[in-house]
Scaffold this active site. Structure first.
Site, PDB file in Angstrom:
ATOM      1  N   ASP A  52       0.823  -1.207   0.000  1.00 56.06           N
ATOM      2  CA  ASP A  52       0.000   0.000   0.000  1.00 56.06           C
ATOM      3  C   ASP A  52       0.858   1.258   0.000  1.00 56.06           C
ATOM      4  O   ASP A  52       1.950   1.283   0.573  1.00 56.06           O
ATOM      5  CB  ASP A  52      -0.904   0.003   1.238  1.00 56.06           C
ATOM      6  CG  ASP A  52      -1.665   1.292   1.383  1.00 56.06           C
ATOM      7  OD1 ASP A  52      -2.603   1.510   0.587  1.00 56.06           O
ATOM      8  OD2 ASP A  52      -1.311   2.099   2.259  1.00 56.06           O
ATOM      9  N   GLU A 104       0.982  -0.480  -5.131  1.00 53.55           N
ATOM     10  CA  GLU A 104      -0.025   0.554  -5.330  1.00 53.55           C
ATOM     11  C   GLU A 104       0.722   1.869  -5.560  1.00 53.55           C
ATOM     12  O   GLU A 104       1.126   2.544  -4.626  1.00 53.55           O
ATOM     13  CB  GLU A 104      -0.948   0.671  -4.111  1.00 53.55           C
ATOM     14  CG  GLU A 104      -2.101   1.637  -4.363  1.00 53.55           C
ATOM     15  CD  GLU A 104      -2.579   2.360  -3.116  1.00 53.55           C
ATOM     16  OE1 GLU A 104      -3.784   2.639  -3.032  1.00 53.55           O
ATOM     17  OE2 GLU A 104      -1.759   2.650  -2.235  1.00 53.55           O
TER      18      GLU A 104
END
Length: 873
Positions: free
Chosen positions: A423, A478
């Site tokens: 993330d 990401e």
């Protein structure tokens, strides 16, 4: 993650496809080609960044006792040799010649990576040994007792307290060594552990101003909160179950798929009831749904403990702890093992980009005013993310590297995860964290003083470690910036991820759904947005993820149908124009995103059937309600509701990739973007895709180009009855190709394709065609059943298609020839009769009969066509 919405999405040019030999106009001018290393050196406040050839790394001295558990900087650098030989041949520069002006930058970070690995080798036994920190730090069983170690160099005194000593640490004082590591051995009592399993513990220490504080141990493996007390702080739990209570894995990891089809899921909000779901309930109730829809990978969110539920799991407090809301560590192991038994791989959404700002129950509680060298985080503004209200790691710190790298190994080995989705990578890669940064695609934006080289090196180390431990791991970044090299191997000078999330694609769909009428949709713009990714760097495409489902936004289904989803989804009445349009476009948007947008595909839980509402976690603003923190599975399970049609199509398009492996094919050619007729035609592998986005026009005899000559038939049809369509395309029709132009002269061909055939293309439909192998004579006159029908009917996990159609008037009674035949023969049986073997002109691919179809390799003209395509073509 939630916070990623604060980052500005990159323009398409940041993801631009290019040829390895192209002269990309994003290169630095001749006067600034070699200034990057100097710019790095000028940043006095950003660590030990110096010119590549003058950079000297401090030596870390191994701790003298036992296995090395800590290290500190010393001045002696005499034993460090340079790594020039590892920085001369940088493979990524051969792939993208436009990166050559930045060779100094790549040499600098590669050298830093290599030297860091050498330090691990010399003083910790290597990278993999270094990443076993959880065997030394925290609570661990050693001879006749429990040893607890904690890195807290700023502490003046320390004790361990808990239920086992009545929270009085006077008899359990810890000792500090020269490296800032506190430790204590607590002997067993009458043959039993002094600290019982599942009992609460904390680290109590005094910092410089004389104040004593209690903190959850940084390496704690479980943490709980008193559910009866509102806003109660978490307690660390000593988790060491006896053998009889430990979950033992029974099933091996499934093999790595050619292309991941990912089901993104949040366990807590997966219940149909307004409550928190458990790991075991998810395993038993939701995993079979995922398998039934032909996904091969599950991506679990919010696994690491986070005290604030509404953070969606992205404000992590306890990095080695399973979130206790949904159960125990053993329960999570049950879930993962159950997934493996179903052939599903499991990825973890790992958050190493930042940490919760919480002090009492988070890692931030160890920051008591010390310098960055003695802390997990940077000090001052550099250590705080102003948009996410969270702390930022100091990736140049030895003990931070140990903590984070060990964290990755812990989840891989203890819980058998099959990889990670990292993330917030954009925030890690740059000192500005991507805030207010538009990323135009200029290479200077990626390789400059704004680049956080410490974070880049950490990610290189992380991917090296993951691949060493689990070579078949899947690792996804990401990243909204599209940094070149992010998805190339570390051995080439890349950062090492397998895939990058194609984050610009959902933004494009939101823009179209919010701001454009159907007649204004541009086929060229959509095609370019979907294909606009870096050559040789794989992407995971998605039309919507959890980011598009949270409160304040809308899912695609809700954008398309809005309030009519509450009143118009019954099959007992005719579909309104809004519902008819919504279901048709929902299928088309997801399918073209999957088929054209990347080398893998992702869907968020519930969007496969058009879940009608957003997600709203319990928070002060909604009265701490769980009403919209759930998934309404009954909608898709109710046979007379139209949600089942979108779900069936989702299942079918995943099954299509199972049969034809088009996602893993490098053959991707867009041959037509017809703006007037609103049609996009492209080839992926040897399949031909025809998307008609026109709101009204149906084209009979629409001419489409293709590569291979022969006979084509329908493989998947979004207009089929079982998908809520109108059954206008005949699945028993043979489409024969005609040669186009002069062989070998693309400019004389039709849409640069050497062959063509004609199809019926109804409004708002997508139809896929496969090539039939005519080398085997048909032995009877039975019509070949359409793939779309057989994919719906051929597995026990799917309902009988005829039963699902009872409540709907499917047929065009005046044109019975245009309805789909309901032949119940299996797909494989009929393909055996047809000899349907995917075959290229020069090199045959695997046979359909053994279900190993892959896209055939490109011949040279096709390679050039694919590589030279840019958003302007």
């Amino acid at each position: 993650m939630l916070g990623s919405l604060s980052l500005l999405a990159a323009t398409p040019f940041a993801f631009r496809s290019f040829s390895p030999s192209s002269n990309n106009n994003r290169s630095l001018s001749s006067g600034t080609n070699h200034q990057i290393a100097k710019q790095l050196a000028s940043e006095s406040g950003r660590g030990s960044q110096k010119l590549l050839r003058r950079h000297v790394f401090p030596v870390y001295r191994r701790v003298s006792y036992g296995s090395p558990i800590s290290a500190v900087m010393i001045d002696d650098s005499s034993t460090i040799t340079t790594s020039e030989e590892n920085t001369q041949n940088i493979g990524i520069l051969d792939i993208d010649s436009a990166l050559r002006p930045f060779k100094d930058h790549f040499q600098y970070r590669i050298k830093k990576f290599v030297d860091q690995k050498n330090l691990f080798e010399n003083y910790e036994g290597g990278l993999e040994e270094f990443a076993k920190g959880y065997l030394r730090f925290g609570f661990n069983r050693e001879e006749d007792g429990i040893v607890y170690r904690e890195w807290a160099p700023a502490a003046q005194e320390a004790q361990v307290v808990g239920d086992f000593n009545g929270w009085d640490g006077s008899n359990h004082k810890m000792e500090k060594n020269e490296f800032g590591v506190w430790s204590i051995k607590i002997p067993d009592s009458e043959g039993n552990p002094a600290i019982p399993h599942n009992s609460r513990v904390k680290f109590r220490f005094k910092h410089g101003d004389g104040v004593w504080v209690d903190r959850i141990p940084a390496w704690i493996k479980y943490a709980i909160v008193d559910p009866t007390r509102f806003g109660a702080p978490y307690d660390g739990v000593h988790w060491d179950p006896p053998p009889s209570e430990r979950y033992e894995f029974k099933y091996p990891r499934p093999p790595k798929p050619k292309a991941p089809r990912i089901y993104e899921a949040h366990v807590g909000m997966s219940s149909p009831e307004p409550r928190i779901n458990s790991y075991r309930e998810f395993a038993d109730d939701v995993l079979p749904r995922i398998q039934a829809n032909n996904y091969n990978t599950v991506q679990l969110m919010a696994v690491m403990e986070h005290s604030y539920y509404a953070s969606f799991g992205y404000h992590v407090t306890n990095f080695f702890s399973v979130s206790s809301r949904s159960g125990t560590p053993e329960d999570l192991k049950y879930l993962i093992d159950k997934a493996h038994s179903l052939g599903l791989r499991v990825l973890m959404d790992v958050v190493h980009s930042h940490a919760s700002n919480n002090v009492t129950d988070g890692l931030n509680g160890f920051d008591v005013g010390q310098s960055s060298q003695e802390s997990y985080f940077h000090t001052g503004e550099r250590g705080y993310h102003k948009l996410w209200d969270s702390r930022l790691f100091n990736y140049g710190n030895w003990e931070v590297l140990r903590f984070l790298l060990s964290n990755l190994r812990w989840w891989l080995e203890e819980f058998k995860f099959d990889g990670f989705r990292f993330d917030g990578v954009t925030s890690m890669l740059y000192h500005h964290h991507g805030i207010n940064m538009p990323f135009t695609g200029d290479y200077n934006e990626y390789f400059s003083e704004a680049t956080d080289v410490d974070a880049v090196v950490y990610l290189m180390l992380a991917n090296s470690l993951i691949n060493n431990i689990l070579p078949d791991a899947t690792v996804i970044a990401e990243d909204v910036s599209g940094m070149p090299g992010l998805g190339r191997p570390v051995s080439e000078g890349g950062i090492g991820f397998d895939y990058r999330l194609a984050m610009a694609i959902p933004d494009k769909w939101i823009d179209y759904l919010k701001n454009k009428n159907d007649e204004e949709w541009s086929m060229m713009d959509l095609s370019c947005s979907l294909t606009n990714r870096r050559y040789t760097e794989k992407c995971i495409s998605y039309a919507e993820s959890h980011d598009q489902s949270i409160v304040g936004d809308k899912t695609i289904a809700f954008f398309l149908m809005d309030k009519e989803m509450y009143s118009g989804m019954s099959c007992l009445t005719d579909a309104s124009p809004t519902i008819d349009r919504g279901i048709a476009l929902h299928k088309m948007i997801h399918f073209i995103t999957m088929a054209l947008g990347g080398e893998g595909y992702l869907n968020f839980m519930g969007n496969e059937f058009g879940h009608p509402e957003w997600i709203d976690f319990p928070r002060e603003g909604n009265g701490w309600s769980y009403e919209k923190c759930r998934r309404q599975w009954t909608l898709v399970d109710t046979d007379h509701l139209r949600y089942k049609f979108m779900n069936a199509f989702d299942r079918a398009m995943n099954a299509l990739d199972d049969k034809f492996s088009f996602l893993s094919s490098t053959k991707q050619i867009v041959s037509c973007t017809d703006e007037e007729n609103k049609v996009i035609v492209f080839e992926r592998g040897d399949l031909v895709f025809v998307f008609n986005f026109h709101p009204e026009n149906t084209y009979d005899g629409y001419k489409v180009g293709c590569d291979l000559p022969g006979k084509y038939r329908v493989a998947l049809d979004s207009d089929a009855w079982e998908f809520g369509g109108h059954g206008r395309v005949g699945h028993d029709v043979d489409h024969f190709t005609s040669p186009e132009g002069i062989p070998g002269v693309p400019e004389t061909n039709f849409n640069n394709r050497p062959n063509s055939f004609k199809v019926l293309s109804p409004a708002r439909t997508c139809v896929v065609y496969y090539k039939v192998d005519e080398s085997v004579e048909e032995t009877n006159g039975i019509n070949v059943i359409s793939v779309s029908e057989t994919l719906e009917m051929d597995a026990s996990k799917q309902k009988n298609a005829e039963e699902s159609a009872i409540l709907v008037d499917h047929g065009d009674k005046e044109n019975p020839q245009e309805t789909n035949d309901r032949d119940t023969a299996s797909f494989d049986e009929e393909l055996q009769k047809d000899g349907a073997k995917q075959e290229s002109i020069e090199e045959p691919a695997a046979s359909v009969l053994d279900k190993k179809i892959v896209g055939s390799k490109l011949d040279e003209p096709e390679v050039e066509e694919m590589e030279d395509r840019t958003p302007d073509d």
